[in-house]
Design a protein around this motif. Structure first.
Motif, PDB file in Angstrom:
ATOM      1  N   LYS A 109    -116.887  30.061  37.463  1.00 61.22           N
ATOM      2  CA  LYS A 109    -117.866  29.534  36.187  1.00 61.22           C
ATOM      3  C   LYS A 109    -116.984  28.357  35.617  1.00 61.22           C
ATOM      4  O   LYS A 109    -117.266  27.258  35.419  1.00 61.22           O
ATOM      5  N   THR A 110    -115.567  28.984  34.909  1.00 62.96           N
ATOM      6  CA  THR A 110    -114.843  27.870  34.446  1.00 62.96           C
ATOM      7  C   THR A 110    -114.286  26.889  35.338  1.00 62.96           C
ATOM      8  O   THR A 110    -114.304  25.999  34.692  1.00 62.96           O
ATOM      9  N   THR A 111    -114.106  27.264  36.629  1.00 63.53           N
ATOM     10  CA  THR A 111    -113.628  26.176  37.503  1.00 63.53           C
ATOM     11  C   THR A 111    -114.727  24.987  37.467  1.00 63.53           C
ATOM     12  O   THR A 111    -114.470  24.002  37.492  1.00 63.53           O
ATOM     13  N   ALA A 124    -119.889  24.154  27.328  1.00 66.00           N
ATOM     14  CA  ALA A 124    -119.410  25.235  26.581  1.00 66.00           C
ATOM     15  C   ALA A 124    -119.024  26.560  27.437  1.00 66.00           C
ATOM     16  O   ALA A 124    -119.805  26.937  28.145  1.00 66.00           O
ATOM     17  N   ASP A 125    -117.987  27.262  27.358  1.00 66.81           N
ATOM     18  CA  ASP A 125    -117.288  27.992  28.269  1.00 66.81           C
ATOM     19  C   ASP A 125    -117.478  29.482  27.127  1.00 66.81           C
ATOM     20  O   ASP A 125    -116.663  29.578  26.613  1.00 66.81           O
ATOM     21  N   GLU A 126    -118.399  30.314  27.305  1.00 64.95           N
ATOM     22  CA  GLU A 126    -118.608  31.462  26.769  1.00 64.95           C
ATOM     23  C   GLU A 126    -118.445  31.428  25.040  1.00 64.95           C
ATOM     24  O   GLU A 126    -117.476  31.698  24.522  1.00 64.95           O
ATOM     25  N   PRO A 127    -118.982  30.397  24.567  1.00 58.88           N
ATOM     26  CA  PRO A 127    -118.984  29.931  23.092  1.00 58.88           C
ATOM     27  C   PRO A 127    -119.259  31.236  22.109  1.00 58.88           C
ATOM     28  O   PRO A 127    -118.612  31.034  21.129  1.00 58.88           O
TER      29      PRO A 127
HETATM   30 MG   LIG Z   1    -114.231  31.846  32.992  1.00 59.00          MG
END
Ligand SMILES: [Mg+2]
Ligand SMILES: Nc1ncnc2c1ncn2[C@@H]1O[C@H](COP(=O)(O)OP(=O)(O)OP(=O)(O)O)[C@@H](O)[C@H]1O
Lengths: 435, 229
Positions: B44-46, B165-168
């Motif tokens: 996901k982050t990638t 947004a990454d797990e805001p």
């Molecule tokens: Mg991640």
């Protein structure tokens, strides 16, 4: 953007004050030590009379004795040659000069008689060497010829004898004779004391100046180094004067290349003539030296300063290496922030400039502190060697201070190049994931 | 708006090769609110990092606003991030030495906006997240929820068309998370495209579109009222 980065640098300084202060201290010590040595070399190696150094020339004759192995031709002149050169031509300003000591008997009974270091010189001496005058002036050439009892005082001696007032025209008793004061010098201290490097190149200047011929005609006590390469024939003053003994400095002012070649021919002819009389049997490569050539030829700059310079350079290098490590840890510690800045739109160039300025700010603070370290160091040196030579010229002027800060900034930035490069190449994504 | 075709991402180290994304194709239209879910380590982050130009893909094509980003150099990518993309991170990532005003100010600095305009925009952004009165405070003086709102203000101050947004809400309690989500929906209603990674299934189920990643691949792409694309 520049001021923004300066502000960021200061904030970053505040964030880890210990680490930052360590860097500043490393830079300050390294730069400070380096600047102490630099200042010494700067003044010792400096041109003492830049406006005229290529016009003033000293003569080197082919002195020596081929029978003495490894004999270095003495740099001064014999009495025969000095008087001959004074008479050869009056077309160019020239002076024979040497030192003497004498007793001065002050007027009144308050001050006891005392010794002074004096100098005998020709009338042209003062204008040739741009000697500054507080009162009056030197004497003219006729006083040389007439052996007039005239004297020029240093301003310290004038202070001591006349309370610093304009004493021109007054008389003083020196060597038991009445001398008339023609002038009082302003403070003057060429460093090196180029016109007489054989008697202490950083010695203080003399206190009383009289026509050079008086040293012989009035039989004053000569002082300064004397080199003989042949024993005098007979005894007494006249025998010494005629002997192969060098003790006189001789300077001539040659305004341009034509004058130099003209005078050089004159010297060569004189040498040829003397050779036919059986003198001057040790050929030298060069007979006329301008001030800077003379300083080099006479090795005025002490070797010790070169060694100290190398040591200070090494200390600076060690301090800067230390700074490289500290900057690296500081910048890599900011990896997270660098990642965020990249995400928000910083490109590598702007990160590079930001950290360049951060290193520069540390360097600048280190440089300011380095001036303090250098000032302390110079004071220390004065305490150590102040009794051996004149050290009043050893001070931090604005040029040196500006140089210190510039050097500090430049060297910190150089030390920072690798850390900065690493900081700019941090992969933002790695450091943004989580903390 | 965003178009990825056959994107792959391989992380190589001396010992292993990790395929973080495989044959990843996705189209996100202007104004969408997309949530991304999947187990830890699925990529996901990638995906967000590639979408946000913080990382380059190993293969495939990525068009942002119709522009092929693989051809851009560092400077152009930074410019694009600055002008088109806003980031919100799970751990807020505010700069600890800078006060709230200066934190929010950063993207505008890189854009070269004049001082007066910067002040006005920063204050407007802080006002929008309800923290204008604390603009002189340092991040450490704020609660987590407040910090995340500052981060949102910072992401929005440049008026990007695209918010990543990454797990805001990952570090926030559910009440605070609710507030942040409301803020994001409001932003989306104003036309900003949002892609948000989340672990929270409830949040995901409420979004208009949710994609699910497993092992670097999209295994589900579900729209609330329509059929999957
Ligand atoms: Mg991640
Ligand atoms: N810089 C890297 N070097 C090597 N491998 C990496 C790197 N970044 C990510 N990976 C690997 O790529 C895969 C996907 O990572 P990613 O961070 O995208 O997961 P994620 O879905 O965000 O997980 P999480 O929900 O835990 O945040 C993981 O196997 C991870 O180990």
């Amino acid at each position: 953007m520049f001021f923004y980065y300066v502000r960021l640098a200061l904030l970053s300084y505040r964030r880890n004050p210990v680490l930052s202060s360590l860097m500043v201290l490393a830079v300050a010590v390294g730069i400070g030590a380096y600047m102490v040595i630099f200042t010494m070399n700067y003044y010792m190696g400096g041109d003492p009379i830049p406006q005229k150094s290529d016009q003033l020339h000293h003569i080197q004759f082919d002195y020596g004795n081929p029978d003495i192995p490894n004999f270095e031709p003495p740099p001064q002149l014999t009495w025969i040659d000095a008087t001959a050169m004074l008479e050869q031509t009056t077309a160019y300003p020239r002076t024979a000069t040497s030192k003497f000591v004498a007793i001065i008997e002050p007027p009144g009974n308050e001050v006891r008689p005392f010794f002074v270091n004096g100098r005998g010189n020709s009338a042209d001496f003062f204008s040739m060497f741009d000697v500054p005058f507080q009162y009056g002036s030197g004497w003219d050439r006729s006083a040389d010829v007439n052996r007039d009892l005239v004297v020029v005082l240093s301003n310290e001696l004038n202070e001591r004898l006349f309370g610093g007032r304009d004493s021109t025209g007054e008389t003083l008793v020196m060597h038991g004779m009445n001398f008339t004061v023609t002038g009082v010098m302003d403070r003057w201290q060429p460093a090196p004391k180029f016109y007489d490097v054989n008697n202490g190149s950083f010695d203080p200047v003399e206190e009383a100046y009289i026509p050079w011929e008086l040293i012989i005609s009035q039989e004053l006590n000569r002082s300064g180094s004397t080199n003989c390469w042949q024993a005098p024939e007979g005894t007494g003053l006249q025998a010494f004067l005629n002997a192969e003994c060098a003790w006189i400095q001789f300077w001539v002012e040659l305004p341009d290349a034509d004058a130099r070649s003209d005078y050089s021919m004159l010297v060569d002819n004189y040498v040829a003539e003397q050779r036919s009389l059986g003198r001057m049997r040790m050929p030298v490569e060069q007979r006329l030296f301008n001030v800077n050539e003379w300083m080099i030829e006479q090795e005025v700059h002490p070797d010790e300063t070169r060694i100290l310079g190398a040591l200070a350079g090494m200390l600076l290098a060690v301090c800067l290496l230390n700074t490289v490590g500290l900057l690296l840890s500081k910048f890599l510690g900011k990896a997270g922030e660098i990642g965020v800045r990249q995400a928000l739109g910083a490109h590598r160039g702007s990160l590079f400039i930001q950290h360049l300025i951060e290193a520069g700010v540390i360097g600048a603070i280190g440089g300011v502190l380095g001036i303090g370290v250098a000032a302390l160091g110079l004071e220390g040196i004065k305490v150590l060697i102040g009794s051996l030579l004149i050290t009043e010229w050893m001070r931090l002027d604005l040029t040196v201070m500006a140089l210190t800060i510039a050097l500090a900034i430049v060297s910190t930035i150089i030390a920072g190049l690798y850390p900065i490069w690493r900081a700019c190449n941090i992969n933002p994504s790695v450091h943004l994931k989580s903390q | 708006m965003l178009k990825m075709t056959h994107i792959t991402k391989v992380f190589r180290t001396d010992v292993v090769e990790t395929h973080a994304l495989r044959d990843f194709s996705l189209h996100v239209a202007e104004g969408e609110f997309v949530t991304v879910t999947g187990p830890s380590g699925c990529g996901k982050t990638t995906f967000l990092n590639i979408a946000g130009l913080l990382e380059t893909a190993s293969g495939g094509q990525y068009l942002l606003d119709g522009e092929d980003v693989s051809a851009l150099n560092d400077y152009q990518r930074a410019r694009m991030r600055n002008q088109k993309i806003g980031f919100i991170f799970q751990s807020f990532n505010l700069m600890p030495d800078l006060n709230l005003f200066d934190n929010v100010d950063v993207p505008l600095r890189y854009r070269g906006v004049k001082a007066a305009e910067r002040k006005e925009r920063v204050e407007r952004a802080l006002d929008a997240v309800g923290l204008l009165s604390r603009k002189k405070h340092l991040p450490a003086q704020l609660s987590g929820g407040q910090q995340q709102r500052v981060a949102i203000a910072r992401a929005l101050v440049g008026e990007p068309r695209f918010l990543l947004a990454d797990e805001p809400t990952g570090n926030l309690d559910s009440n605070t998370a609710e507030g942040v989500m409301e803020l994001l929906h409001e932003i989306n209603n104003n036309g900003t495209t949002i892609i948000m990674v989340t672990h929270d299934v409830v949040l995901a189920s409420r979004s208009a579109r949710n994609i699910q990643i497993l092992d670097g691949r999209i295994i589900d792409d579900r729209r609330a009222q329509q059929k999957a694309a």
